[in-house]
Design an enzyme around this catalytic site. Structure first.
Site, PDB file in Angstrom:
ATOM      1  N   ARG A  57      11.552  -4.749   2.980  1.00 20.69           N
ATOM      2  CA  ARG A  57      10.768  -5.335   4.066  1.00 20.69           C
ATOM      3  C   ARG A  57       9.641  -4.380   4.472  1.00 20.69           C
ATOM      4  O   ARG A  57       9.844  -3.173   4.515  1.00 20.69           O
ATOM      5  CB  ARG A  57      11.674  -5.587   5.286  1.00 20.69           C
ATOM      6  CG  ARG A  57      12.516  -6.827   5.153  1.00 20.69           C
ATOM      7  CD  ARG A  57      13.592  -6.915   6.213  1.00 20.69           C
ATOM      8  NE  ARG A  57      13.162  -6.601   7.564  1.00 20.69           N
ATOM      9  CZ  ARG A  57      13.950  -6.691   8.637  1.00 20.69           C
ATOM     10  NH1 ARG A  57      15.202  -7.116   8.487  1.00 20.69           N
ATOM     11  NH2 ARG A  57      13.521  -6.395   9.833  1.00 20.69           N
ATOM     12  N   LYS A 108      24.131  -5.057  11.608  1.00 22.72           N
ATOM     13  CA  LYS A 108      24.407  -6.346  12.263  1.00 22.72           C
ATOM     14  C   LYS A 108      24.288  -7.516  11.286  1.00 22.72           C
ATOM     15  O   LYS A 108      25.160  -8.369  11.233  1.00 22.72           O
ATOM     16  CB  LYS A 108      23.415  -6.613  13.410  1.00 22.72           C
ATOM     17  CG  LYS A 108      23.346  -5.579  14.476  1.00 22.72           C
ATOM     18  CD  LYS A 108      22.394  -6.003  15.593  1.00 22.72           C
ATOM     19  CE  LYS A 108      20.944  -6.136  15.191  1.00 22.72           C
ATOM     20  NZ  LYS A 108      20.260  -4.874  14.886  1.00 22.72           N
ATOM     21  N   ARG A 156      17.053  -9.331  22.744  1.00 24.99           N
ATOM     22  CA  ARG A 156      16.551  -7.976  22.515  1.00 24.99           C
ATOM     23  C   ARG A 156      15.849  -7.418  23.751  1.00 24.99           C
ATOM     24  O   ARG A 156      15.391  -6.274  23.725  1.00 24.99           O
ATOM     25  CB  ARG A 156      15.534  -8.016  21.380  1.00 24.99           C
ATOM     26  CG  ARG A 156      16.038  -7.431  20.061  1.00 24.99           C
ATOM     27  CD  ARG A 156      14.927  -7.692  19.070  1.00 24.99           C
ATOM     28  NE  ARG A 156      14.881  -6.855  17.933  1.00 24.99           N
ATOM     29  CZ  ARG A 156      15.266  -7.239  16.710  1.00 24.99           C
ATOM     30  NH1 ARG A 156      15.818  -8.391  16.520  1.00 24.99           N
ATOM     31  NH2 ARG A 156      15.084  -6.437  15.692  1.00 24.99           N
ATOM     32  N   ARG A 163      10.142   0.803  15.619  1.00 26.03           N
ATOM     33  CA  ARG A 163      11.235  -0.126  15.945  1.00 26.03           C
ATOM     34  C   ARG A 163      12.357   0.581  16.702  1.00 26.03           C
ATOM     35  O   ARG A 163      12.953   0.004  17.608  1.00 26.03           O
ATOM     36  CB  ARG A 163      11.774  -0.773  14.658  1.00 26.03           C
ATOM     37  CG  ARG A 163      10.804  -1.794  14.096  1.00 26.03           C
ATOM     38  CD  ARG A 163      11.096  -2.118  12.663  1.00 26.03           C
ATOM     39  NE  ARG A 163      12.326  -2.866  12.517  1.00 26.03           N
ATOM     40  CZ  ARG A 163      13.091  -2.854  11.434  1.00 26.03           C
ATOM     41  NH1 ARG A 163      12.768  -2.082  10.412  1.00 26.03           N
ATOM     42  NH2 ARG A 163      14.168  -3.579  11.376  1.00 26.03           N
ATOM     43  N   ARG A 168      17.449   0.024   2.612  1.00 26.65           N
ATOM     44  CA  ARG A 168      17.771  -1.412   2.650  1.00 26.65           C
ATOM     45  C   ARG A 168      16.884  -2.211   1.695  1.00 26.65           C
ATOM     46  O   ARG A 168      15.685  -1.997   1.608  1.00 26.65           O
ATOM     47  CB  ARG A 168      17.583  -1.932   4.084  1.00 26.65           C
ATOM     48  CG  ARG A 168      17.792  -3.432   4.204  1.00 26.65           C
ATOM     49  CD  ARG A 168      18.172  -3.842   5.574  1.00 26.65           C
ATOM     50  NE  ARG A 168      17.046  -3.810   6.507  1.00 26.65           N
ATOM     51  CZ  ARG A 168      17.167  -4.135   7.803  1.00 26.65           C
ATOM     52  NH1 ARG A 168      18.336  -4.486   8.299  1.00 26.65           N
ATOM     53  NH2 ARG A 168      16.124  -4.082   8.592  1.00 26.65           N
TER      54      ARG A 168
HETATM   55  P1  AMP Z   1      15.123  -8.073  12.550  1.00 26.80           P
HETATM   56  O1  AMP Z   1      15.255  -8.723  11.225  1.00 26.80           O
HETATM   57  O2  AMP Z   1      16.168  -8.511  13.533  1.00 26.80           O
HETATM   58  O3  AMP Z   1      15.014  -6.570  12.458  1.00 26.80           O
HETATM   59  O4  AMP Z   1      13.741  -8.584  13.156  1.00 26.80           O
HETATM   60  C1  AMP Z   1      12.494  -8.310  12.512  1.00 26.80           C
HETATM   61  C2  AMP Z   1      11.349  -8.431  13.513  1.00 26.80           C
HETATM   62  O5  AMP Z   1      11.301  -9.773  14.031  1.00 26.80           O
HETATM   63  C3  AMP Z   1      11.470  -7.548  14.751  1.00 26.80           C
HETATM   64  O6  AMP Z   1      11.006  -6.222  14.523  1.00 26.80           O
HETATM   65  C4  AMP Z   1      10.586  -8.300  15.727  1.00 26.80           C
HETATM   66  O7  AMP Z   1       9.216  -8.127  15.465  1.00 26.80           O
HETATM   67  C5  AMP Z   1      10.937  -9.751  15.408  1.00 26.80           C
HETATM   68  N1  AMP Z   1      12.109 -10.193  16.205  1.00 26.80           N
HETATM   69  C6  AMP Z   1      13.344 -10.558  15.753  1.00 26.80           C
HETATM   70  N2  AMP Z   1      14.160 -10.897  16.756  1.00 26.80           N
HETATM   71  C7  AMP Z   1      13.429 -10.742  17.898  1.00 26.80           C
HETATM   72  C8  AMP Z   1      13.719 -10.909  19.280  1.00 26.80           C
HETATM   73  N3  AMP Z   1      14.920 -11.304  19.707  1.00 26.80           N
HETATM   74  N4  AMP Z   1      12.722 -10.646  20.161  1.00 26.80           N
HETATM   75  C9  AMP Z   1      11.493 -10.248  19.750  1.00 26.80           C
HETATM   76  N5  AMP Z   1      11.168 -10.057  18.472  1.00 26.80           N
HETATM   77  C10 AMP Z   1      12.120 -10.300  17.533  1.00 26.80           C
END
Ligand code: AMP
Length: 205
Positions: free
Chosen positions: A152, A13, A85, A163, A119
């Site tokens: 990360r 994404k 989410r 996750r 990644r």
């Molecule tokens: P991502 O980079 O989108 O994988 O997000 C990394 C982390 O940020 C996730 O594992 C969550 O802990 C937090 N996070 C990002 N977007 C959301 C969301 N929409 N709702 C809740 N937590 C989020």
């Protein structure tokens, strides 16, 4: 155009949203990037979010919704990457604006784990690489801004498992919800990046 890029962590994404931002001028709003920036800058929001992020859990809905509402209030075009989410987040978004299209990116669990573990990201400009699939020109260095790339913390095996579980429990139900609204298009990502980009372009036309 207001778009949501949906799909499991690691499906691509963020990479695709970066491509659309560069090539089609649609701003990317990644809640993950926003949280990471807050963590880096040690803001109150960052301190709160970090507790959840490192272990692969979701940040509480009210925190995320408030942040997104503020960010998009004066924008008429964007890609939401990583939001919504959960069902309450989708409902809140529905009250804020009308989304034109939701792209649901799909891949097998095997592909996702392979993509997440390889990644590498740029902590400065948020560019995304993969050790095998999208390597930078110089190993470990961002092509765009020259910063040292990082892995990360939540791309390490234990957090990955968590996750994916959280995605299945809390985010996957959104597919049905957006399908019912008639705005969801599936895009299979088991093909080269350019083909995925083209399929997305077709889906939003
Ligand atoms: P991502 O980079 O989108 O994988 O997000 C990394 C982390 O940020 C996730 O594992 C969550 O802990 C937090 N996070 C990002 N977007 C959301 C969301 N929409 N709702 C809740 N937590 C989020």
């Amino acid at each position: 155009m207001k778009l949501v890029f949906l799909g499991p962590p690691g499906v691509g994404k963020g990479t695709l949203a970066n491509m659309f931002e560069e090539r089609n001028n649609i701003p990317k709003i990644s809640t993950g990037d926003l949280f990471r920036e807050n963590v880096k800058n040690k803001t109150e929001l960052g301190k709160e979010a970090e507790k959840y992020m490192n272990s692969g859990k979701l940040v509480p809905d009210e925190v995320v919704i408030g942040m997104v509402r503020e960010k998009i209030k004066n924008m008429d075009s964007y890609i939401l990457d990583g939001f919504p989410r959960t069902i309450p987040q989708a409902e809140a978004l529905d009250n804020i604006t009308i989304i034109d299209r939701v792209i649901n990116y799909t891949a097998t669990d095997k592909t996702i784990i392979e993509r997440l573990s390889g990644r590498r990201t740029c902590p400065k400009c948020n560019a995304i690489y993969h050790t095998k699939n999208i390597p930078p020109k110089k190993q470990g260095v961002c092509d765009k801004c020259g910063s040292a790339l990082i892995q990360r913390d939540d791309d390490k095996p234990e957090a990955i498992k968590k996750r994916l579980k959280v995605y299945k429990q809390q985010t996957e139900p959104l597919i049905k919800l957006y399908k019912q609204k008639g705005i969801l298009v599936d895009v299979d990502t088991e093909k080269p990046l350019e083909k995925i980009y083209e399929a997305t372009l077709k889906a939003i036309k």
